[in-house]
Write a protein that holds these residues in place. Structure first.
Motif, mmCIF file in Angstrom:
data_model
loop_
_atom_site.group_PDB
_atom_site.id
_atom_site.type_symbol
_atom_site.label_atom_id
_atom_site.label_comp_id
_atom_site.label_asym_id
_atom_site.label_seq_id
_atom_site.Cartn_x
_atom_site.Cartn_y
_atom_site.Cartn_z
ATOM 1 N N SER A 48 9.472 43.773 -25.286
ATOM 2 C CA SER A 48 9.403 42.824 -26.400
ATOM 3 C C SER A 48 8.464 43.323 -27.499
ATOM 4 O O SER A 48 8.728 43.127 -28.687
ATOM 5 N N SER A 52 9.807 43.806 -31.207
ATOM 6 C CA SER A 52 9.293 42.921 -32.264
ATOM 7 C C SER A 52 8.175 43.551 -33.076
ATOM 8 O O SER A 52 7.580 42.878 -33.921
ATOM 9 N N ASN A 56 5.160 39.829 -30.790
ATOM 10 C CA ASN A 56 5.080 39.022 -29.569
ATOM 11 C C ASN A 56 3.641 38.884 -29.086
ATOM 12 O O ASN A 56 3.254 37.844 -28.545
ATOM 13 N N SER A 97 10.120 35.722 -28.416
ATOM 14 C CA SER A 97 9.776 36.266 -29.731
ATOM 15 C C SER A 97 10.850 37.205 -30.258
ATOM 16 O O SER A 97 10.934 37.436 -31.474
ATOM 17 N N ILE A 98 11.685 37.756 -29.362
ATOM 18 C CA ILE A 98 12.765 38.647 -29.801
ATOM 19 C C ILE A 98 13.769 37.875 -30.657
ATOM 20 O O ILE A 98 14.360 38.416 -31.597
ATOM 21 N N SER A 101 12.657 37.815 -33.990
ATOM 22 C CA SER A 101 12.665 39.149 -34.589
ATOM 23 C C SER A 101 13.992 39.448 -35.265
ATOM 24 O O SER A 101 14.204 40.540 -35.774
#
Length: 219
Positions: A48, A52, A56, A97-98, A101
């Motif tokens: 991640s 990102s 993240n 969090s991806i 992104s």
């Protein structure tokens, strides 16, 4: 500082929507299938972070009070288990969090592509779009308040709830005035090499975790 980290972590990136959505799904499922394995959780955080560009980690830092609470619970239960739970929680946040992104319009396009009903997609899109706005509102409220102690947080909470309600009313009136019919604005584009690589690595981690669970192999 906490709100600044969350605001930075919720910024949009340039990942392709379908690959970002599937990768986030594969990574989060991997954490659960592994039984919160520290190795799998660390691998998810690393993947991640690369995908990102470190956003993240800022998002994880924004949830520091929750991690502190989880770790402190180890004083009453198992400290080792609390650390494993905190690492798994960080991995779940990192996989989420991806999604941020990518562009919200592309996430909506990915959901449409996977045959999610358009009205549901439009609601999800509105929710994802309003989250960074609410975080910025809370930042501004915290900046304006010049008091300290519990009294300050009580006033901040009241002001934030009032602002959120006004935001919701303003949004609903805007949608009503534009004769909103539940249709979403979305975008679908071809995946690039980095998107395919992210999806491939996420799927391989998911596959290895699933196979290890079926064969009862230690991870």
């Amino acid at each position: 500082m906490i709100l600044r980290n969350i605001s930075y972590g919720l910024q949009e990136g340039d990942l392709e929507g379908r690959c970002a959505l599937l990768s986030a799904l594969f990574l989060s499922i991997s954490v659960h299938l592994s039984g919160f394995s520290p190795f799998i959780s660390s691998a998810v955080i690393l993947i991640s972070s690369l995908a990102s560009r470190g956003r993240n980690l800022r998002l994880v830092a924004g949830f520091f009070p929750f991690f502190a609470l989880i770790i402190l619970s180890g004083l009453f239960f198992s400290f080792e288990y609390s650390l494993i739970s905190a690492l798994a929680f960080a991995a779940i946040i990192s996989s989420g969090s991806i999604i941020f992104s990518s562009r919200i319009s592309e996430i909506a396009g990915a959901l449409i592509y996977f045959r999610v009903p358009e009205r549901s997609v439009s609601l999800i899109q509105l929710g994802l779009s309003i989250m960074p706005v609410l975080v910025r509102d809370l930042q501004e409220i915290m900046f304006v308040m010049d008091e300290s102690g519990l009294r300050k947080y009580e006033k901040v909470l009241k002001a934030f709830i009032s602002t959120a309600v006004l935001r919701a009313l303003s949004l609903s009136e805007s949608l009503y005035s534009k004769n909103y019919s539940g249709r979403s604005v979305f975008q679908v584009r071809y995946a690039e090499k980095k998107d395919i690589m992210l999806l491939s690595v996420s799927f391989l981690l998911f596959l290895s975790t699933a196979l290890s669970g079926l064969l009862h192999l230690p991870i």
